[in-house]
Design a protein around this motif. Sequence first.
Motif, PDB file in Angstrom:
ATOM      1  N   LYS A 381       0.728  -1.353  -0.048  1.00  0.00           N
ATOM      2  CA  LYS A 381       0.031   0.133  -0.024  1.00  0.00           C
ATOM      3  C   LYS A 381       0.958   1.141  -0.009  1.00  0.00           C
ATOM      4  O   LYS A 381       0.553   2.351  -0.623  1.00  0.00           O
ATOM      5  N   GLY A 382       2.155   1.259   0.757  1.00  0.00           N
ATOM      6  CA  GLY A 382       2.929   2.285   0.846  1.00  0.00           C
ATOM      7  C   GLY A 382       3.510   2.640  -0.478  1.00  0.00           C
ATOM      8  O   GLY A 382       3.888   3.804  -0.630  1.00  0.00           O
ATOM      9  N   GLN A 383       3.779   1.682  -1.199  1.00  0.00           N
ATOM     10  CA  GLN A 383       4.539   1.883  -2.554  1.00  0.00           C
ATOM     11  C   GLN A 383       3.807   2.895  -3.381  1.00  0.00           C
ATOM     12  O   GLN A 383       4.341   3.891  -4.065  1.00  0.00           O
ATOM     13  N   LYS A 384       2.312   2.761  -3.378  1.00  0.00           N
ATOM     14  CA  LYS A 384       1.538   3.816  -4.185  1.00  0.00           C
ATOM     15  C   LYS A 384       1.643   5.176  -3.433  1.00  0.00           C
ATOM     16  O   LYS A 384       1.720   6.089  -4.277  1.00  0.00           O
ATOM     17  N   ILE A 385       1.766   5.265  -2.255  1.00  0.00           N
ATOM     18  CA  ILE A 385       1.739   6.592  -1.500  1.00  0.00           C
ATOM     19  C   ILE A 385       3.209   7.217  -2.052  1.00  0.00           C
ATOM     20  O   ILE A 385       3.417   8.503  -2.289  1.00  0.00           O
ATOM     21  N   ASN A 386       4.144   6.271  -2.025  1.00  0.00           N
ATOM     22  CA  ASN A 386       5.539   6.988  -2.225  1.00  0.00           C
ATOM     23  C   ASN A 386       5.883   7.414  -3.764  1.00  0.00           C
ATOM     24  O   ASN A 386       6.990   8.025  -3.888  1.00  0.00           O
ATOM     25  N   MET A 387       4.830   7.149  -4.445  1.00  0.00           N
ATOM     26  CA  MET A 387       4.823   7.640  -5.807  1.00  0.00           C
ATOM     27  C   MET A 387       4.632   9.196  -5.953  1.00  0.00           C
ATOM     28  O   MET A 387       4.797   9.410  -6.898  1.00  0.00           O
TER      29      MET A 387
END
Length: 615
Positions: A381-387
């Motif tokens: 989930k955090g991968q998307k936020i880190n974009m």
Amino acid sequence: MCGIYGSTIPYNNAQINEKLERSNFRGPDKLKFDYFGDKNQVIFGHNRLAIIDLDERSNQPFTYQGNIHLVFNGEIYNFQEIKKVLITKGYTFNTTSDTEVICAAYLEYGEDCVSHFNGMFAFVIFDQVKNLFFGARDRLGQKPFYYYHNGKDFEFASQLSVVQLYNQNLSVSKKAISLYLAWGVIPDPYSIFNEIKKLRAGHSFVFDLNTYTFTEKTYWDIDYKGENAYKGTFEEAANELDHTLKDAVKLRLFADVPVGIFLSGGVDSSVVAALATKSTNSKVKTFSVKFNEKGFDESLYAQQVADHLQTDHHVIECNYEEGKSLIKNFCHFYDEPFSDSSAIPSMLLAKHTREKVTVALSGDAGDESFIGYHRYNWIKKGQKINMLPLFFRKFCASILNLSSNYRLKIIAKALTYKNTDDVYLASMTNLDFSWIKTNVDVYDLEEIKYLKHKKKNLFERISDFDLKTYLIWDINTKVDRATMAFSLEARAPLLDYRVVEFARSLPTSFKFKGKNQKRILKEVLYKYVPKHIFDRPKSGFSMPFAEWFKTDLKDFVLTELSDENLNKIPCIEPEIISAYIKQHMDGSWNRFTIIWQVLVLKQWLDNNGKGYEVK
């Protein structure tokens, strides 16, 4: 299985005996030591927990062909297969133990003998002809190995406290304390003492008694560069995993003493229990822990699995008083600061399991190999936020920091990291280091390479990283000390190196697809246990310490970590810790993890660290 010891330092018999008595809980069946070599310059000692070939002929130190002397802790599960090959090469055997096979394998294959062993082990051979020690630790560090080398003298043992005893040349390591406060454990190859090291997992060594030189080398590692990718279909992979796991379980059921299974009711332990029931005609004994506190009792799920598999199931009820007693004796068995609080329920489980069996199979390593931890889903989930752009994330963090909710503050901190790798690394230590007083770079460790390279996707890299860090430094240490504290041997089929290597070769989607974590392992499990039993959230193995610290254990915490005592503990900021304790007690912030870390360190310093210079 046992405790091993060896030294070139000329201790007297009383001192050697006391050293071995210190680790007698690891092997209460036989305490023995002997002298070898010219002028008896080598001492080997052993605490035996008899598992295979209970006859005294297999006691250690063990001598083979007159000049090969061995002390060995662990099990070589494929020793019978190796033995058959060695017999065809002319070797003869006088026991039915794996101990003798190690000696013969060393004579036949030299240092490469370790690549033939499937097992958990730490051993040292004194080759009297070559006048050297050859030793090794198993591939995934299930068995411990501490050593001291000052350029001339060499001493080793399964427990750090055994090397510590009567050694006047030790100092407590500030670096190790800093690493402990960051990681919750002391990473290999460091120990709490500057002068004592741990042999890394998957490493062997030679100590030459002629030149006093110590050389270490890697004999095994995971394929962290992704060079051996699996080419088959998901169905083919599931069948192959099923076959390999069956063999891994079958090998670990072999013993000349009673064997049982730790059964939590989760996927990993359930697949081990299921395959065990298929590998034996006798009724399998299973064991689980029950806590009365709400949210901590998983025994109902274990009972459902046990009922389906028709095992002889035992539920161990654990209470506050037993837990408190183990907290106070914790450092006697763990020897150096170690802050995984699940060690306490693990010890309780081992204590009561030992009343019925001498060996217990566990489900350890399923999460690391098959991408099963909750945090992997959070990272997804955090991968998307880190974009999102970093400046925007920092702005969002500033807004979240206005909240008094500590969970939102933790999210805010995570938003400020440059990339997901750094977020994960921080989550495995502490997002906030303000309470640690150190100039040590706690990320300056060789194992960071398993996370930071770009030859695999993020999930494979964090899975590799956890195998090489969290599994070896934490889980395997916890299980070894918790079980050996009560002379119980724990065996982990999912830690069979063949299973680990196979899991590393699989496409990520075979292990983690959509929200389905441990996908392929579940595919094997559902052949034997109905899927509906596992349609529930994953849970961990813990005790209600966070709540107890505010109630039953409140006075204990406040006394142990008073302002006066906090000022005596190195590498911490006393005022900040004191504020954290107040936050925990008033319920505004769950600071249990940090309080527990400092409490364990304080107890170790009081019990094991007195009189040593900290530097």
